[in-house]
Design a protein around this motif. Sequence first.
Motif, short mmCIF file in Angstrom:
data_model
loop_
_atom_site.label_atom_id
_atom_site.label_comp_id
_atom_site.label_asym_id
_atom_site.label_seq_id
_atom_site.Cartn_x
_atom_site.Cartn_y
_atom_site.Cartn_z
N ALA A 139 6.88 4.85 7.72
CA ALA A 139 5.57 4.95 7.05
C ALA A 139 4.49 4.25 7.86
O ALA A 139 3.38 4.77 8.03
N LEU A 140 4.81 3.06 8.38
CA LEU A 140 3.85 2.33 9.21
C LEU A 140 3.49 3.12 10.47
O LEU A 140 2.31 3.25 10.83
N TRP A 168 0.80 -1.22 0.00
CA TRP A 168 0.00 0.00 0.00
C TRP A 168 0.83 1.27 0.00
O TRP A 168 0.37 2.33 -0.34
N TRP A 169 2.12 1.17 0.42
CA TRP A 169 2.85 2.44 0.49
C TRP A 169 3.70 2.72 -0.73
O TRP A 169 4.22 3.80 -0.92
N SER A 171 3.78 6.31 11.07
CA SER A 171 3.04 7.53 10.73
C SER A 171 1.57 7.21 10.50
O SER A 171 0.67 7.93 10.97
N SER A 172 1.30 6.10 9.81
CA SER A 172 -0.09 5.72 9.54
C SER A 172 -0.84 5.34 10.81
O SER A 172 -2.06 5.37 10.86
N ARG A 173 -0.07 5.00 11.86
CA ARG A 173 -0.69 4.59 13.13
C ARG A 173 -0.64 5.70 14.18
O ARG A 173 -0.95 5.46 15.36
#
Length: 491
Positions: A443-444, A8-9, A446-448
Motif C-alpha cells: 500500500a505504501l 490512513w490505509w 503504491s501510494s508512492r
Amino acid sequence: MASRCWRWWGWSAWPRTRPPPAGSTPSFRHHLSTQEKTPQICVVGSGPAGFYTAQHLLKHPQAHVDIYEKQPVPFGLVRFGVAPDHPEVKNVINTFTQTAHSGRCAFWGNVEVGRDVTVPELREAYHAVVLSYGAEDHRALEIPGEELPGVCSARAFVGWYNGLPENRELEPDLSCDTAVILGQGNVALDVARILLTPPEHLERTDITKAALGVLRQSRVKTVWLVGRRGPLQVAFTIKELREMIQLPGARPILDPADFLGLQDKIKEVPRPRKRLTELLLRTATEKPGPEEAARWASASRAWGLRFFRSPQQVLPSPDGRRAAGVRLAVTRLEGVGEATRAVPTGDMEDLPCGLVLSSVGYKSRPVDPSVPFDSKLGVIPNVEGRVMDVPGLYCSGWVKRGPTGVIATTMTDSFLTGQMLLQDLKAGLLPSGPRPGYAAIQALLSSRGVRPVSFSDWEKLDAEEVARGQGTGKPREKLVDPQEMLRLLGH
C-alpha cells in the motif's frame, strides 16, 4: 503497534484483520490466532546474505519471508560481482531460486529501502527485519590525483563488465599500454584476468556485449598489481593465482628478490597460505618447464606483482587532464604474523600507466538514519547479527562483518543470523500479535508510485536474457537498463 503509518490505509489493506460480522467472533478469534503463529519477516537485499538468511528462516514451519531488493533483478554479487569466466560459482543461483519458489517466500525487486520505504516502516509491518544489503561502495584511496580521468574503482569496473546498471556507462579508456591495480586480493586478480584474457575466450560467457566490445579494442599489454606488504600477506587465493599463471597469451613478472628468505618463513604458516606462497615462490624462482617456457616466450601480454609499495599520488599527464602514473612509497615490514604492517622507508618510485584501478576494498553505506552505523568500520554494530540497541532488527553478510570472505563464508554467517532470530522468536523477544507484512508495504509503495518486480517477473527477464544470448552462443545477454527491464514487464 504504533499507528502513525497505518492510520490512513485502514482495514482494507489488511483483510485478515477486518472487523468481523456479528455472530462470527469464534472464527475471527481462530483466524487471528492462526495469523499470530505466522511470523512476518523481511530481508533487505537479495544477494547471497539475503537468500541464505531467508533459507534458514524458512526452517520455521510458519514463517513468511519477503526479500526486498533495489535492483529489478535478484542475486546481488553472484550476478554483478562473480567474474563471467567463473560460471560454476554462479550455480548457487539454483539454490536461491528454490528458496524464492517457496510458498512462504516472496521477492520484491525495484524497491530501494531508505528511499521508497524506510526501515521504521518495515519494522512496523514485520515482526523482524534483517538487513543484508551488502557493500555497495568502495574504499577511497584518499591520495592526490584520485579524481583524475583514467582512475576508477575495481568495484565499478567489475560492475561495468558484469552489467550492474549504475556502472553501465563507465566507458573505461583501455587505449594505454599499462594498467596498475592497487590491491592484491581476488577482485584485483579478477580485474587483471579480464583485462588480459583474449576476448575470444570471453565470447561465450555472460560478460556484457558493451564490455566485450571495449575489451576487443583494448591496447593494454601489461598489468601491475601493487601491494603495501609482501608475498606472505597477499589476499588472493590459490585458485585465482593459478588461473593467472595459466592465462593464455600472458606471462608473469615476479622479482625473485621479493622472495628471499621466504622458504624458511612458510614452514610455520597455515596450510592454505603455505600452498599459495609455495606456488608464488616456484613461479618467481624456478625455471619453467618446456611447455610453460614456450607459452611465456610467445606471450604478447604480461602481469606482475609489485610488493612493498604504497600509493602516494596518482600522477597527471603533462596537460593535467588524465592519469599518467602512480607515485609509490617503498615500504618494509614491521611486526610478526597478523600484526605485520608496512612502514615507509623514505624511498619513492614512479610507475607509469594510463589506467589506475583501486581495489583496496568494498564498503557498506548506511541505509537509513534510524539504523546504527559504524562509518569507520563500514558495518552495522551488532552482536551475532542482532543490531545493537534495536530489538527486532538484525543484519547478515558484509554489512554485518565487513567485506571479507567468499560465498561459503557468507552462507555460514547468514545461517547464524537466522538462527539468532529464530531463537529470539521462540523466546518471545519479538513483537507479539499479528503484523500485516507485505500488504502494508504494498500500500505504501503504491501510494508512492513504486512498482515492485516479483520473482515471476524476474523469470520473464531471465528468459529474455537467455533468448538474446542464444544467437551469439552466450548463456545470456544481460539486460543492463532498469527502464528497459520495466518496459519489458509492462510496468
